[in-house]
Design a protein around this motif. Structure first.
Motif, PDB file in Angstrom:
ATOM      1  N   ARG A 259       0.848  -1.187   0.000  1.00  0.00           N
ATOM      2  CA  ARG A 259       0.000   0.000   0.000  1.00  0.00           C
ATOM      3  C   ARG A 259       0.886   1.240   0.000  1.00  0.00           C
ATOM      4  NH1 ARG A 259      -5.591  -0.267   1.346  1.00  0.00           N
ATOM      5  NH2 ARG A 259      -5.455   1.745   2.414  1.00  0.00           N
ATOM      6  N   ALA A 260       0.274   2.386  -0.231  1.00  0.00           N
ATOM      7  CA  ALA A 260       1.044   3.622  -0.393  1.00  0.00           C
ATOM      8  C   ALA A 260       1.467   4.197   0.952  1.00  0.00           C
ATOM      9  CB  ALA A 260       0.226   4.632  -1.196  1.00  0.00           C
ATOM     10  N   ALA A 261       0.572   4.926   1.598  1.00  0.00           N
ATOM     11  CA  ALA A 261       0.933   5.639   2.825  1.00  0.00           C
ATOM     12  C   ALA A 261       1.347   4.686   3.935  1.00  0.00           C
ATOM     13  CB  ALA A 261      -0.240   6.505   3.287  1.00  0.00           C
ATOM     14  N   GLU A 262       0.690   3.528   4.012  1.00  0.00           N
ATOM     15  CA  GLU A 262       0.979   2.590   5.092  1.00  0.00           C
ATOM     16  C   GLU A 262       2.411   2.067   5.019  1.00  0.00           C
ATOM     17  OE1 GLU A 262      -3.345   2.904   4.691  1.00  0.00           O
ATOM     18  OE2 GLU A 262      -1.675   2.690   3.286  1.00  0.00           O
ATOM     19  N   ALA A 269      -1.277  10.656  10.305  1.00  0.00           N
ATOM     20  CA  ALA A 269      -1.536  11.882  11.062  1.00  0.00           C
ATOM     21  C   ALA A 269      -0.342  12.832  11.003  1.00  0.00           C
ATOM     22  CB  ALA A 269      -1.878  11.540  12.507  1.00  0.00           C
ATOM     23  N   SER A 270       0.856  12.287  11.197  1.00  0.00           N
ATOM     24  CA  SER A 270       2.051  13.142  11.222  1.00  0.00           C
ATOM     25  C   SER A 270       2.613  13.403   9.831  1.00  0.00           C
ATOM     26  CB  SER A 270       3.135  12.491  12.080  1.00  0.00           C
ATOM     27  OG  SER A 270       3.657  11.335  11.433  1.00  0.00           O
ATOM     28  N   ARG A 271       2.321  12.505   8.878  1.00  0.00           N
ATOM     29  CA  ARG A 271       2.870  12.553   7.518  1.00  0.00           C
ATOM     30  C   ARG A 271       4.394  12.442   7.517  1.00  0.00           C
ATOM     31  NH1 ARG A 271      -1.246  11.374   4.432  1.00  0.00           N
ATOM     32  NH2 ARG A 271       0.116  11.861   2.669  1.00  0.00           N
ATOM     33  N   GLN A 272       4.973  11.953   8.594  1.00  0.00           N
ATOM     34  CA  GLN A 272       6.422  11.787   8.649  1.00  0.00           C
ATOM     35  C   GLN A 272       6.824  10.535   7.870  1.00  0.00           C
ATOM     36  OE1 GLN A 272       8.904  13.768  10.146  1.00  0.00           O
ATOM     37  NE2 GLN A 272       7.174  15.195  10.134  1.00  0.00           N
ATOM     38  N   PRO A 273       7.813  10.641   6.978  1.00  0.00           N
ATOM     39  CA  PRO A 273       8.221   9.465   6.198  1.00  0.00           C
ATOM     40  C   PRO A 273       8.913   8.420   7.063  1.00  0.00           C
ATOM     41  CG  PRO A 273       9.674  11.317   5.742  1.00  0.00           C
ATOM     42  CD  PRO A 273       8.562  11.850   6.591  1.00  0.00           C
ATOM     43  N   VAL A 310      -5.451  10.880  -2.547  1.00  0.00           N
ATOM     44  CA  VAL A 310      -4.553  11.189  -3.661  1.00  0.00           C
ATOM     45  C   VAL A 310      -3.219  11.709  -3.126  1.00  0.00           C
ATOM     46  CG1 VAL A 310      -4.240  12.619  -5.717  1.00  0.00           C
ATOM     47  CG2 VAL A 310      -6.484  11.628  -5.216  1.00  0.00           C
ATOM     48  N   ARG A 311      -3.263  12.442  -2.029  1.00  0.00           N
ATOM     49  CA  ARG A 311      -2.014  12.922  -1.430  1.00  0.00           C
ATOM     50  C   ARG A 311      -1.118  11.751  -1.024  1.00  0.00           C
ATOM     51  NH1 ARG A 311      -1.290  16.448   4.183  1.00  0.00           N
ATOM     52  NH2 ARG A 311       0.985  16.681   4.035  1.00  0.00           N
ATOM     53  N   ASP A 312      -1.725  10.680  -0.531  1.00  0.00           N
ATOM     54  CA  ASP A 312      -0.939   9.487  -0.178  1.00  0.00           C
ATOM     55  C   ASP A 312      -0.191   8.945  -1.398  1.00  0.00           C
ATOM     56  OD1 ASP A 312      -1.952   9.619   2.405  1.00  0.00           O
ATOM     57  OD2 ASP A 312      -3.550   8.162   2.017  1.00  0.00           O
ATOM     58  N   ILE A 313      -0.859   8.961  -2.549  1.00  0.00           N
ATOM     59  CA  ILE A 313      -0.245   8.448  -3.776  1.00  0.00           C
ATOM     60  C   ILE A 313       0.972   9.284  -4.156  1.00  0.00           C
ATOM     61  CG2 ILE A 313      -0.613   8.026  -6.239  1.00  0.00           C
ATOM     62  CD1 ILE A 313      -3.590   7.598  -5.598  1.00  0.00           C
ATOM     63  N   VAL A 314       0.792  10.607  -4.163  1.00  0.00           N
ATOM     64  CA  VAL A 314       1.883  11.512  -4.551  1.00  0.00           C
ATOM     65  C   VAL A 314       3.079  11.336  -3.622  1.00  0.00           C
ATOM     66  CG1 VAL A 314       2.552  13.925  -4.834  1.00  0.00           C
ATOM     67  CG2 VAL A 314       0.281  13.168  -5.572  1.00  0.00           C
ATOM     68  N   PHE A 320       9.365   6.565  -2.615  1.00  0.00           N
ATOM     69  CA  PHE A 320       9.959   5.361  -3.207  1.00  0.00           C
ATOM     70  C   PHE A 320      11.078   5.748  -4.175  1.00  0.00           C
ATOM     71  CE2 PHE A 320       5.851   2.997  -2.276  1.00  0.00           C
ATOM     72  CZ  PHE A 320       6.432   2.146  -1.348  1.00  0.00           C
ATOM     73  N   HIS A 321      10.835   6.739  -5.000  1.00  0.00           N
ATOM     74  CA  HIS A 321      11.842   7.148  -5.976  1.00  0.00           C
ATOM     75  C   HIS A 321      13.080   7.733  -5.300  1.00  0.00           C
ATOM     76  CE1 HIS A 321       9.004   7.400  -9.710  1.00  0.00           C
ATOM     77  NE2 HIS A 321       9.425   6.179  -9.451  1.00  0.00           N
ATOM     78  N   ARG A 322      12.898   8.425  -4.207  1.00  0.00           N
ATOM     79  CA  ARG A 322      14.063   8.965  -3.484  1.00  0.00           C
ATOM     80  C   ARG A 322      15.017   7.849  -3.065  1.00  0.00           C
ATOM     81  NH1 ARG A 322      12.321  13.147   1.197  1.00  0.00           N
ATOM     82  NH2 ARG A 322      10.380  13.871   0.235  1.00  0.00           N
ATOM     83  N   TYR A 323      14.456   6.665  -2.838  1.00  0.00           N
ATOM     84  CA  TYR A 323      15.280   5.537  -2.404  1.00  0.00           C
ATOM     85  C   TYR A 323      15.564   4.560  -3.551  1.00  0.00           C
ATOM     86  CZ  TYR A 323      15.363   7.073   2.373  1.00  0.00           C
ATOM     87  OH  TYR A 323      15.617   7.810   3.511  1.00  0.00           O
ATOM     88  N   GLY A 324      15.357   5.023  -4.776  1.00  0.00           N
ATOM     89  CA  GLY A 324      15.732   4.223  -5.941  1.00  0.00           C
ATOM     90  C   GLY A 324      14.832   3.041  -6.205  1.00  0.00           C
ATOM     91  N   ILE A 325      13.619   3.062  -5.667  1.00  0.00           N
ATOM     92  CA  ILE A 325      12.676   1.953  -5.853  1.00  0.00           C
ATOM     93  C   ILE A 325      11.672   2.336  -6.935  1.00  0.00           C
ATOM     94  CG2 ILE A 325      10.889   0.557  -4.744  1.00  0.00           C
ATOM     95  CD1 ILE A 325      12.376   1.065  -2.074  1.00  0.00           C
ATOM     96  N   LYS A 326      11.560   1.508  -7.950  1.00  0.00           N
ATOM     97  CA  LYS A 326      10.635   1.790  -9.046  1.00  0.00           C
ATOM     98  C   LYS A 326       9.198   1.509  -8.614  1.00  0.00           C
ATOM     99  CE  LYS A 326      14.078   0.959 -12.599  1.00  0.00           C
ATOM    100  NZ  LYS A 326      15.173   1.069 -11.599  1.00  0.00           N
ATOM    101  N   VAL A 327       8.260   2.177  -9.287  1.00  0.00           N
ATOM    102  CA  VAL A 327       6.853   2.086  -8.899  1.00  0.00           C
ATOM    103  C   VAL A 327       6.003   1.651 -10.087  1.00  0.00           C
ATOM    104  CG1 VAL A 327       4.855   3.351  -8.023  1.00  0.00           C
ATOM    105  CG2 VAL A 327       7.143   3.890  -7.154  1.00  0.00           C
TER     106      VAL A 327
END
Length: 519
Positions: A259-262, A269-273, A310-314, A320-327
């Motif tokens: 899943r995306a955000a999870e 709630a915090s939106r912390q990565p 939609v924000r979760d998707i973005v 994922f891309h920041r860590y070199g993981i393709k989506v």
């Protein structure tokens, strides 16, 4: 007893044509029966053709199918039953359509079938009645249908006691370039269109980390697909597994559904990565994640009960891309809030946020889902030709457009995403960015000698063969550099080929003609 299992090939062309990847149910059941002294073997039709003559010599044949592969399963069952070979059908479709299944086979296993099949084989072997086997539907000698009480989902203890599936029991197993491994069953979510929770329940059962590591070591694979419905459910468990993979140097390239955000956030709630989990995924070999984004409409996501925005998707794509993981983004169109423009908007969104590859599927009411029950009640189902229930065909009337408009919108949008510019531009950028590395790899591995062969493959648009030829025989490190750099343009070129082939197949054209006749 001599038992054979069959996993039928999906009908026609579809998004996973080149994924030579069996589901694990058949080899798991074959392994369990082997442990009990039976002669059990599997055929997965995408790996190698089914040896029907061998199956005709069996005492029992099990066929595991999804909704779209069920018609082929029924044809096989009819042929075998006519020849006197009893057949047991299993999988998500017949779990919810058992009476239909019994029109073609002696037995139907409903729900999780691993323990049911072992009890059935014992009963057949001893010529005993199957009347007391939970989770089984069956026909008696007078062809009357009986539906035994359901079997509950296996417990955590039972799940951990299951053996490692022996993939060598699959005919053609040596063709697998990516090998499957499952770490857990079940999904805690309850999306309206998904049959997973109805089939496997919302109770998630986990294998122990040491069991997974033992299986991973035994696979000896360069690429692994984690066959879980969701790879990240319990984050503490996932972190422990990834740390142990790193500690034991068991880090093949791997793919998984998440899943995306999870996955990427510590909390919504915090939106912390969740930087630690992302780092562990990258370091442990995560090459691509397959994410059910489903829709770019918050209203549609709410209707699906997706519990996602939609924000979760973005945020997920970016992290994922920041860590070199393709989506690989999986989207659904044709929901009750969608118009014909939604498909094009989805592709524009996917390009804007730089999703690497997409799967744009039409909302499909699979038996067993709440969506199926609602579509039936509302009289919106167009056809029950189950071969069309593959997500590529409009089989349900959408609320805000004609089904033909939905079908055409999906095709047009997929063509736009997998357009030649959307393939060539990433390829050119990759070649420029990696030119020095490519040159060094080419010179030390005598690649220039292969240029005529590579050019011929390129002219014939055989992109996967080109990549295989280019990387065969290279040291592992060099091969991974090239595969990682060229993966997106090659996968997009493959997607473009699939769209062209899909449109040209007879049953797709016939379905388009049918949709055109609807008022």
């Amino acid at each position: 007893m001599r038992v054979r299992f069959i996993e039928p090939r999906p009908p026609g062309h579809h998004v996973y044509d080149r994924a030579l990847l069996p589901r694990l149910g058949c080899p798991l059941m074959a392994t369990m029966l082997r442990e009990r002294g039976h002669d059990a073997y599997c055929y997965c039709d995408v790996l190698a053709s089914v040896d029907v003559d061998d199956c005709l010599r069996a005492d029992l044949v099990g066929i595991s199918a999804t909704t779209s592969t069920q018609p082929y399963a029924y044809r096989l069952a009819d042929e075998l039953e006519t020849a006197g070979v009893p057949v047991v059908l299993g999988g998500p479709h017949v779990t919810f359509m058992a009476d239909e299944g019994l029109e073609h086979a002696s037995y139907v296993v409903r729900g999780e079938g691993e323990h049911t099949i072992c009890q059935l084989v014992q009963a057949v072997d001893r010529e005993e009645s199957p009347a007391n086997i939970a989770g089984l539907s069956w026909r008696d000698t007078d062809r009357r249908a009986h539906h035994n009480p359901p079997r509950g989902p296996c417990s955590q203890q039972q799940f951990q006691a299951l053996p490692i599936p022996d993939l060598s029991l699959i005919h053609g197993h040596e063709r697998m370039t990516t090998k499957p491994l499952m770490t857990q069953w079940g999904c805690p979510y309850d999306c309206e269109f998904c049959a997973v929770t109805a089939m496997f329940s919302r109770s998630v059962r986990y294998r122990r980390t040491d069991q997974i590591l033992t299986e991973l070591a035994g696979l000896d694979a360069e690429r692994v697909f984690f066959h879980d419905d969701l790879f990240v459910v319990n984050k503490n468990r996932t972190r422990d597994l990834l740390r142990q993979m790193l500690a034991r140097d068991l880090t093949p390239q791997w793919l998984a559904q998440v899943r995306a955000a999870e996955t990427v956030l510590l909390s919504k709630a915090s939106r912390q990565p969740d930087l630690e989990l992302l780092r562990l995924m990258r370091d442990a070999g995560c090459w691509m994640v397959m994410v059910g984004f489903e829709s770019i409409s918050d209203d549609a996501l709410k209707q699906m009960n997706k519990k996602q925005t939609v924000r979760d998707i973005v945020d997920a794509v970016d992290l994922f891309h920041r860590y070199g993981i393709k989506v690989h983004g999986m989207f659904v169109i044709g929901t009750d809030t969608d118009t014909a423009e939604q498909a094009d908007h989805t592709v524009q969104f996917a390009k804007r946020v730089a999703i690497d590859t997409i799967q744009l599927m039409i909302e499909t009411p699979l038996p067993g889902t709440r969506l199926y029950r609602r579509a039936q009640a509302e009289g919106r189902i167009i056809t029950t030709d189950w071969a069309l229930y593959d997500g590529h065909h409009a089989v349900m009337r959408p609320a805000r457009m004609h089904p033909l408009d939905l079908q055409r919108a999906m095709l047009d949008a997929m063509r736009r995403f997998y357009s030649q510019p959307n393939i060539a531009i990433p390829a050119a950028r990759t070649l420029l960015r990696h030119a020095p590395s490519f040159a060094r790899i080419a010179l030390r591995n005598h690649v220039p000698a292969q240029l005529p062969t590579l050019a011929a493959l390129a002219l014939r648009h055989r992109w996967h063969d080109l990549l295989d030829t280019l990387t065969t025989g290279l040291p592992k490190t060099d091969r991974r550099v090239i595969e990682d750099a060229l993966a997106v343009p090659v996968l997009r070129a493959y997607g473009r080929e699939q769209i062209t082939e899909w449109q040209s197949q007879d049953h797709t054209r016939t379905h388009l003609d049918l949709l055109a006749t609807l008022p």
